[in-house]
Design an enzyme around this catalytic site. Structure first.
Site, PDB file in Angstrom:
ATOM      1  CG  HIS A 131      -4.934 -11.028   1.384  1.00 49.51           C
ATOM      2  ND1 HIS A 131      -5.526 -10.793   2.597  1.00 49.51           N
ATOM      3  CD2 HIS A 131      -5.015  -9.856   0.708  1.00 49.51           C
ATOM      4  CE1 HIS A 131      -5.949  -9.535   2.662  1.00 49.51           C
ATOM      5  NE2 HIS A 131      -5.642  -8.943   1.523  1.00 49.51           N
ATOM      6  CG  HIS A 142      -5.787  -6.661  -3.334  1.00 47.35           C
ATOM      7  ND1 HIS A 142      -7.013  -6.278  -2.845  1.00 47.35           N
ATOM      8  CD2 HIS A 142      -5.022  -6.904  -2.240  1.00 47.35           C
ATOM      9  CE1 HIS A 142      -6.983  -6.276  -1.508  1.00 47.35           C
ATOM     10  NE2 HIS A 142      -5.778  -6.650  -1.123  1.00 47.35           N
ATOM     11  NE  ARG A 181      -4.958  -3.366  -6.927  1.00 47.93           N
ATOM     12  CZ  ARG A 181      -5.029  -3.110  -5.627  1.00 47.93           C
ATOM     13  NH1 ARG A 181      -6.200  -3.134  -5.007  1.00 47.93           N
ATOM     14  NH2 ARG A 181      -3.952  -2.850  -4.930  1.00 47.93           N
ATOM     15  CG  HIS A 241      -8.562  -4.476   6.582  1.00 49.09           C
ATOM     16  ND1 HIS A 241      -7.617  -4.330   5.595  1.00 49.09           N
ATOM     17  CD2 HIS A 241      -8.510  -3.319   7.295  1.00 49.09           C
ATOM     18  CE1 HIS A 241      -7.031  -3.135   5.711  1.00 49.09           C
ATOM     19  NE2 HIS A 241      -7.565  -2.505   6.725  1.00 49.09           N
ATOM     20  CG  HIS A 284      -3.448  -7.851   6.052  1.00 49.17           C
ATOM     21  ND1 HIS A 284      -4.112  -7.309   7.119  1.00 49.17           N
ATOM     22  CD2 HIS A 284      -4.175  -7.512   4.952  1.00 49.17           C
ATOM     23  CE1 HIS A 284      -5.175  -6.661   6.696  1.00 49.17           C
ATOM     24  NE2 HIS A 284      -5.248  -6.777   5.381  1.00 49.17           N
ATOM     25  CG  ASP A 307      -2.302  -7.445   1.303  1.00 50.58           C
ATOM     26  OD1 ASP A 307      -3.116  -7.284   0.370  1.00 50.58           O
ATOM     27  OD2 ASP A 307      -2.240  -6.691   2.277  1.00 50.58           O
ATOM     28  CG  HIS A 362      -1.085   0.438  -5.904  1.00 50.54           C
ATOM     29  ND1 HIS A 362      -2.416   0.740  -6.007  1.00 50.54           N
ATOM     30  CD2 HIS A 362      -0.908  -0.083  -4.666  1.00 50.54           C
ATOM     31  CE1 HIS A 362      -3.026   0.426  -4.864  1.00 50.54           C
ATOM     32  NE2 HIS A 362      -2.128  -0.082  -4.042  1.00 50.54           N
TER      33      HIS A 362
END
Lengths: 443, 316
Positions: free
Chosen positions: A70, A72, A74, A189, A242, A315, A319
């Site tokens: 898992h 991200h 982006r 999710h 998650h 996860d 950011h």
């Protein structure tokens, strides 16, 4: 022959290491024989092979490269947070050699061309295997099904609208049936947006005290239950992402005992931190699902120990610093995880006595690979030589400057962790070397 | 030093001694109001910025009045005239303010934690004028001052706070301050508005209004935010008034000396019946006057004002 980190040979021996595979940490020192990107042999002792370069592992643990179900990355669309290249480097620095990317990019990964694009970007970076998931619905709109067959043929390993739930239960039911036919999971999710409303942290004492809108456990529990019942009815494979509540752990435990085809993962932050961390309104503790109560944290750790939860997944949700500088209620959900996963696992699960190191490594290698049928995660003859050397006792303080990810939004900044990666190899090639922890060699 | 911190962020952070110390100074300022010249030149040449990132009339006017009576130079800026709508982060705003060398910042913000964040990055003093649903310390102090004017020592006194506690910064500041001073606090409202988790703060939760007010010395009636219909926390104004409105019937059941606070602005005939709002039990205008005095006291103390330099006043 002497070892040099500058030029990794096609064939070499790693000696003086404690092999850790199939849930067990070897008591005696062992070796790994790598040849042309594959594992030629492994075992205890130290064989003599004339002319072969030897990397003296100096007592480090040698485990399969970690597998994260898992992340991200982006890309495409939010390259200011992370790219496949920077994410791959962060993965390598954390000891990972395989990652499963989430499809909530901009645009979403909802067709076979996008799946191929991600795999290509991963190959260009060359630091980590990229296993993409595709979106369940075009544009993650939750209205119709993507072309699962075409996307699986392109390399998708599962489908999810992660970041958002699939509110339409009929679409979820059909996705489970259809993906089941193709032999890939639907990743849930589990969240009920009508329950969480505008919530920004776990609903409980701390949200009431801090005056922040809460996200009730019932959102995750009821959605997990719905998806499990849909999986039971369809016979499809549900993978629950998650897991953060005691209730969801119990629902999954019961479903597994009843033979439902369900697997599940939990993040390092959900087995190590609770909602009191939000007390100073730092968005570095804002993620979805949120940090919950200590009984949930303990239930997640126990679920990992007893196998209710199949594996650890980070996860990893980068950011920018600017986004995480907004006030708690305005900042985006998510924290990074690839570069702290091993340290958090050792510090909070092994050193606290929840499980031994062999089990932790299994939850980061073989178990996640098996949950999603990925052909990685084991040290065995003939397998591709994805492996990591790490020092489980090395103490280090998490610093923003140390991250290889493009983002630094970690919940563990300033915290002291135990366990650090010294070197990562993928297909016998070096993808990460910690200069401080590297076993001796000529540089 | 009456205040230990350079900032006033919440009553959670203040000790009972600090609260009582501030109220004593506020009482002395309150005495100044009855003089023909109500201003004192204590803050001459110092700049106070009133930064209101959320609509406010009363609190802003009260702060401005307090600042003017201390002879400070004042700059106001609010959401409509700032660059906030364009997405500037609070940190950027803060750095701009710091570069302008201001002496004090009064901040009202829709995000809980915003005042504490600014206090952490700015060298000047910061006073929280309300942050999200977290705290509204000057309102808490003026409420406590108003209660103490009638009840004296609050130890053992029973205060019932009625309304949407979950979304109320006024309630949180009251809870922290009142419990520190030894009052027995009861929260009342439907469970959609009163989270049971707050009992951990040492207060009682009671959903039945008559029971909640029967033995109360003070009622603090919170304003119902009518726009919260959308979150479905109560069925209608009519039903709220029927179940939690302070009506004349409720007032008849109170102890004879019990009195009623309301932070304003009132929704007449929703949380409080018009007759009660205009009746003898309410002390709303005292609250308003005390609000200016409390804010003067905080600004004065944070600016390094010497408590001994002020004349005597009645003890609060």
């Amino acid at each position: 022959m002497d070892w040099s980190w500058k030029r990794i040979p096609a064939e070499f021996l790693v000696t003086n290491v404690r092999l850790c595979t199939q849930g067990k940490l070897g008591k005696r020192k062992g070796f790994l024989h790598v040849r042309k990107g594959r594992i030629e042999g492994l075992g205890v002792g130290s064989p003599t092979m004339e002319g072969l370069p030897v990397l003296d592992g100096a007592g480090l643990v040698c485990a399969p490269g970690f597998v994260d179900l898992h992340v991200h990355f982006r890309e495409p669309g939010q390259e200011e947070k992370e790219t496949v290249a920077t994410g791959s480097l962060a993965a390598a620095a954390g000891g990972f050699t395989s990652v499963v990317t989430m499809p909530n990019t901009s645009p979403a990964i909802d067709n076979s061309g996008m799946v191929r694009y991600l795999i290509d970007r991963g190959r260009d970076a060359g630091l980590c295997r990229i296993f993409p998931t595709g979106a369940i619905s075009p544009g993650r709109q939750g209205e119709a099904m993507c072309e699962f067959g075409d996307m699986v043929a392109a390399g998708a390993v599962g489908f999810t609208d992660d970041g958002s739930p699939v509110p339409n239960g009929n679409l979820m039911a059909n996705a489970l049936k259809y993906a089941g036919m193709l032999g890939v999971p639907i990743i849930s999710h589990a969240e009920d947006l009508t329950i969480v409303g505008n919530g920004v942290m776990h609903a409980g004492y701390w949200s009431a005290r801090l005056g922040l809108a809460g996200m009730a456990r019932a959102s995750e529990d009821s959605s997990t239950f719905r998806d499990i019942e849909l999986a039971r009815a369809s016979g499809g494979h549900l993978h629950v992402a998650h897991v953060s509540t005691r209730g969801a752990v119990e629902i999954i435990r019961r479903a597994k005992s009843e033979g439902v085809h369900v697997t599940a993962e939990a993040t390092p932050h959900h087995f190590s931190l609770d909602h009191s961390r939000c007390r100073e309104y730092s968005p570095l503790f804002k993620m979805n699902p949120p940090l919950r109560e200590s009984e949930d944290v303990n239930a997640v750790a126990e679920g990992l120990a007893d196998g209710t939860l199949d594996c650890i997944a980070t996860d990893h949700a980068p950011h920018t610093a600017t986004e995480k500088e907004y006030q708690f209620d305005q900042a985006p959900f998510g924290v990074t995880g690839l570069e702290t996963a091993l340290g958090v696992g050792i510090t909070y699960l092994v050193n606290s006595g929840v499980m031994d190191l062999g089990r932790l490594v299994e939850l980061m290698t073989e178990k996640p690979a098996r949950a999603l049928n990925l052909p990685v995660g084991r040290l065995e003859e003939g397998a591709e030589a994805d492996f990591v050397l790490f020092d489980p006792e090395k103490e280090w303080v998490v610093r923003a400057e140390g991250f290889k990810s493009r983002s630094r939004n970690s919940s563990y900044l300033g915290e002291k962790l135990s366990g650090k990666v010294a070197a990562t190899f993928m297909r016998g090639r070096l993808t990460w070397l910690d200069p401080e922890l590297a076993p001796r060699g000529e540089d | 030093m009456i205040l230990k911190s350079k900032d006033v962020l919440g009553l959670e952070e203040m000790s009972a001694e600090e609260i009582l110390g501030v109220l004593e100074i506020a009482a002395r300022f309150r005495a100044v109001f009855d003089r023909p010249v109500r201003s004192v030149p204590i803050m001459r040449g110092r700049t106070v910025v009133n930064f209101f990132h959320e609509p406010s009339t009363r609190t802003r006017i009260s702060f401005e009045l307090a600042e003017k009576r201390l002879s400070a130079d004042i700059v106001n800026f609010s959401t409509a005239t700032s660059s906030f709508k364009k997405g500037e982060t609070l940190r950027d705003t803060a750095e701009n303010l710091a570069a302008m060398k201001i002496d004090m910042l009064i901040i009202r913000h829709s995000s809980a934690g915003a005042a504490a964040y600014l206090a952490g990055v700015l060298e000047c003093s910061v006073i929280n004028a309300g942050d999200g649903a977290h705290e509204h310390p000057t309102q808490g102090l003026l409420d406590i001052m108003t209660m103490r004017q009638r009840l004296g020592d609050l130890r053992g006194k029973k205060v019932t706070i009625i309304g949407d506690i979950a979304h109320s910064r006024v309630a949180r500041s009251n809870i922290w301050g009142l419990t520190k001073l030894g009052a027995e606090v009861t929260l009342c409202g439907p469970p959609t508005m009163v989270p049971g988790a707050l009992e951990k703060l040492g207060v009682k939760v009671e959903h039945d209004l008559k029971r909640a007010v029967a033995r109360a010395d003070v009622l603090n009636v919170l304003r119902i935010q009518l726009e919260r219909h959308a979150s479905k926390s109560f069925p209608s104004n009519r039903e709220y008034h029927r179940m939690y409105g302070i009506t004349e019937e409720i007032v008849r059941g109170l102890k004879p000396e019990a009195f009623i606070l309301h932070p304003g602005p009132m929704n007449r005939d929703v949380e409080i019946a018009s007759e009660v709002a205009d009746g003898p039990r309410q002390v709303i205008l005292d609250q308003v006057a005390n609000g200016v005095a409390v804010r003067m006291a905080l600004i004065y103390l944070l600016s390094g004002g010497d408590p001994g330099a002020l004349g005597g006043g009645q003890a609060a």
